[in-house]
Design a protein around this motif. Structure first.
Motif, PDB file in Angstrom:
ATOM      1  N   GLY A 266      -6.381 -46.879  67.631  1.00 37.76           N
ATOM      2  CA  GLY A 266      -6.495 -45.429  67.468  1.00 37.76           C
ATOM      3  C   GLY A 266      -7.675 -44.854  68.223  1.00 37.76           C
ATOM      4  N   LEU A 267      -8.846 -45.526  68.127  1.00 34.75           N
ATOM      5  CA  LEU A 267     -10.051 -45.011  68.783  1.00 34.75           C
ATOM      6  C   LEU A 267     -10.066 -45.286  70.284  1.00 34.75           C
ATOM      7  N   ILE A 268      -9.691 -46.505  70.691  1.00 35.26           N
ATOM      8  CA  ILE A 268      -9.809 -46.882  72.100  1.00 35.26           C
ATOM      9  C   ILE A 268      -8.652 -46.332  72.944  1.00 35.26           C
ATOM     10  N   VAL A 269      -7.436 -46.331  72.374  1.00 35.95           N
ATOM     11  CA  VAL A 269      -6.253 -45.882  73.121  1.00 35.95           C
ATOM     12  C   VAL A 269      -5.808 -44.482  72.687  1.00 35.95           C
ATOM     13  N   GLY A 270      -5.726 -44.283  71.369  1.00 32.04           N
ATOM     14  CA  GLY A 270      -5.186 -43.029  70.835  1.00 32.04           C
ATOM     15  C   GLY A 270      -6.014 -41.809  71.168  1.00 32.04           C
ATOM     16  N   LYS A 271      -7.332 -41.953  71.102  1.00 28.67           N
ATOM     17  CA  LYS A 271      -8.205 -40.810  71.381  1.00 28.67           C
ATOM     18  C   LYS A 271      -8.024 -40.277  72.807  1.00 28.67           C
ATOM     19  N   PRO A 272      -8.232 -41.121  73.846  1.00 23.37           N
ATOM     20  CA  PRO A 272      -8.058 -40.582  75.205  1.00 23.37           C
ATOM     21  C   PRO A 272      -6.636 -40.121  75.468  1.00 23.37           C
ATOM     22  N   LEU A 273      -5.649 -40.846  74.934  1.00 25.12           N
ATOM     23  CA  LEU A 273      -4.254 -40.458  75.143  1.00 25.12           C
ATOM     24  C   LEU A 273      -3.971 -39.093  74.532  1.00 25.12           C
ATOM     25  N   GLY A 274      -4.432 -38.877  73.300  1.00 25.40           N
ATOM     26  CA  GLY A 274      -4.219 -37.594  72.629  1.00 25.40           C
ATOM     27  C   GLY A 274      -4.922 -36.448  73.323  1.00 25.40           C
ATOM     28  N   VAL A 275      -6.189 -36.681  73.720  1.00 22.54           N
ATOM     29  CA  VAL A 275      -6.968 -35.642  74.404  1.00 22.54           C
ATOM     30  C   VAL A 275      -6.300 -35.253  75.722  1.00 22.54           C
ATOM     31  N   ILE A 276      -5.892 -36.247  76.509  1.00 20.17           N
ATOM     32  CA  ILE A 276      -5.290 -35.975  77.830  1.00 20.17           C
ATOM     33  C   ILE A 276      -3.941 -35.266  77.672  1.00 20.17           C
ATOM     34  N   LEU A 277      -3.058 -35.795  76.831  1.00 25.22           N
ATOM     35  CA  LEU A 277      -1.714 -35.235  76.691  1.00 25.22           C
ATOM     36  C   LEU A 277      -1.741 -33.800  76.160  1.00 25.22           C
ATOM     37  N   PHE A 278      -2.551 -33.528  75.149  1.00 24.73           N
ATOM     38  CA  PHE A 278      -2.575 -32.190  74.554  1.00 24.73           C
ATOM     39  C   PHE A 278      -3.304 -31.200  75.456  1.00 24.73           C
ATOM     40  N   THR A 279      -4.305 -31.659  76.193  1.00 25.40           N
ATOM     41  CA  THR A 279      -4.978 -30.785  77.164  1.00 25.40           C
ATOM     42  C   THR A 279      -4.006 -30.411  78.281  1.00 25.40           C
ATOM     43  N   LEU A 280      -3.280 -31.413  78.763  1.00 30.13           N
ATOM     44  CA  LEU A 280      -2.269 -31.181  79.810  1.00 30.13           C
ATOM     45  C   LEU A 280      -1.185 -30.230  79.324  1.00 30.13           C
ATOM     46  N   LEU A 281      -0.748 -30.420  78.080  1.00 34.56           N
ATOM     47  CA  LEU A 281       0.280 -29.555  77.496  1.00 34.56           C
ATOM     48  C   LEU A 281      -0.185 -28.107  77.434  1.00 34.56           C
ATOM     49  N   SER A 282      -1.410 -27.886  76.947  1.00 38.69           N
ATOM     50  CA  SER A 282      -1.913 -26.509  76.819  1.00 38.69           C
ATOM     51  C   SER A 282      -2.079 -25.850  78.182  1.00 38.69           C
ATOM     52  N   ALA A 283      -2.479 -26.652  79.197  1.00 42.66           N
ATOM     53  CA  ALA A 283      -2.635 -26.107  80.552  1.00 42.66           C
ATOM     54  C   ALA A 283      -1.274 -25.776  81.162  1.00 42.66           C
TER      55      ALA A 283
END
Length: 361
Positions: A266-283
């Motif tokens: 969750g911390l090593i994979v989930g955090k960067p994955l969630g941040v990148i995907l949701f940032t990309l989605l909002s953009a």
């Protein structure tokens, strides 16, 4: 330093004596309990004051500015929780889904600051705002998902004090001592209610008058006064009390256990994955846009640093698990995952910023 010291002492010949210090009874509660439910309320009060300042005068003061870190934080909470549940669905450990949702703002910013003035200001601001939203999300998770039995009488009394403080605020009453006494009452009633007492710290922050946010406002004065005791007393005590983990009682199969896999993944994979995907989605949806001096590689680096879960992740652990072995295993998993996430984020950003500087030259 306190974490390392605590781990060393807990695994030394004085280990039993050292760990017993934090479990000693004081007025019906352990020393560790008073630190976690008492002193940490001041930590959450400081978080609340900083969040209030960001809302009124900072990076969260306009909808457009707030949307990017808001979506990043949302992804950084939902994806790690989802990955944790993927490993723990149907198991008693599923209650730990909130553990990998939090980012430690102090450690994450500390690692970013090691890179010096090569880091664009907007990237620092983005991480700060993301972590602020992340903290707010963690506070809501604690309030709604880690509260068991509720005494509605005491909860009503606590909220009643909160309303009285809000009325005093709206009536332009600025005596800081009055709000602190009211906050102590609110904390006591919240403690008796069954809702985690630290929530009262956040509520108090929004009851204290902000006025113009200047150096004479009660909110600003209290925020400045809290920085040193929180940084040099409360958080070190929290680290000492909560990382006294005897490693010899933890099995060598720790990182194959569902709860440990859920936390580390969750911390090593989930955090960067969630941040990148949701940032990309909002953009992509046009709800936000990256600042001109922030690249997508920078967002990846921030996502990696967001995997540093230390303080609030450790704070949530004993709320999620009753079994002491599970608690210790989860805490050790948090420490390892946070160390890995911090190193990955630092090395990735360091390489990217060095390459960027060569190009600009």
């Amino acid at each position: 330093a306190c974490t390392i010291l605590s781990l060393v002492l807990a695994n030394s010949s004085w280990g039993d004596t050292y760990t017993a210090i934090w479990q000693r009874d004081m007025g019906g509660h352990t020393v560790a309990h008073w630190i976690n439910d008492g002193l940490m309320a001041l930590f959450f009060l400081l978080i609340g004051l900083e969040l209030e300042r960001e809302i009124y005068h900072g990076e969260l003061s306009s909808r457009k500015q707030a949307m990017l870190p808001l979506f990043a934080a949302l992804g950084g909470m939902l994806v790690p929780a989802g990955l944790f549940l993927a490993f723990n669905a149907g198991l008693p450990t599923a209650s730990g889904a909130g553990i990998p949702m939090a980012t430690d703002i102090a450690f994450a910013l500390g690692v970013l600051m090691l890179l010096g003035n090569r880091v664009p200001t907007s990237l620092k601001v983005f991480l700060t705002a993301l972590a602020v939203f992340d903290d707010l999300g963690a506070i809501l998770v604690i309030a709604f998902f880690y509260t068991t039995e509720i005494s509605w009488l005491y909860l009503g009394l606590s909220l009643g004090v909160f309303v009285a403080l809000l009325i005093a605020n709206r009536s332009n009453f600025y005596n800081l001592a009055f709000y602190l006494v009211g906050g102590l009452l609110m904390w006591f009633f919240m403690l008796k209610s069954g809702v985690h007492a630290t929530i009262s710290g956040v509520l108090l922050a929004f009851a204290i008058p902000f006025r113009d946010g200047g150096e004479f406002s009660p909110s600003y004065i209290l925020q400045q006064e809290l920085h040193k005791p929180v940084a040099f007393l409360i958080l070190p005590l929290f680290a000492l009390a909560n990382t006294a983990i005897p490693i010899d009682v933890i099995g060598c199969d720790l990182f194959t256990q569902p709860h440990s896999l859920g936390i580390t993944t969750g911390l090593i994979v989930g955090k960067p994955l969630g941040v990148i995907l949701f940032t990309l989605l909002s953009a992509k949806l046009g709800w936000s846009h990256l600042p001109t001096d922030v690249s997508w590689k920078g967002v990846v680096g921030i996502g990696l640093l967001a995997g540093i879960g230390f303080t609030i992740s450790i704070f949530i652990t004993p709320l999620a698990f009753d079994d002491l072995t599970l608690v210790n295993e989860a805490k050790l998993s948090i420490l390892v995952a946070s160390l890995v996430a911090g190193l990955m984020g630092f090395l990735y950003l360091n390489a990217g910023l060095r390459r960027r500087r060569r190009i600009h030259k």
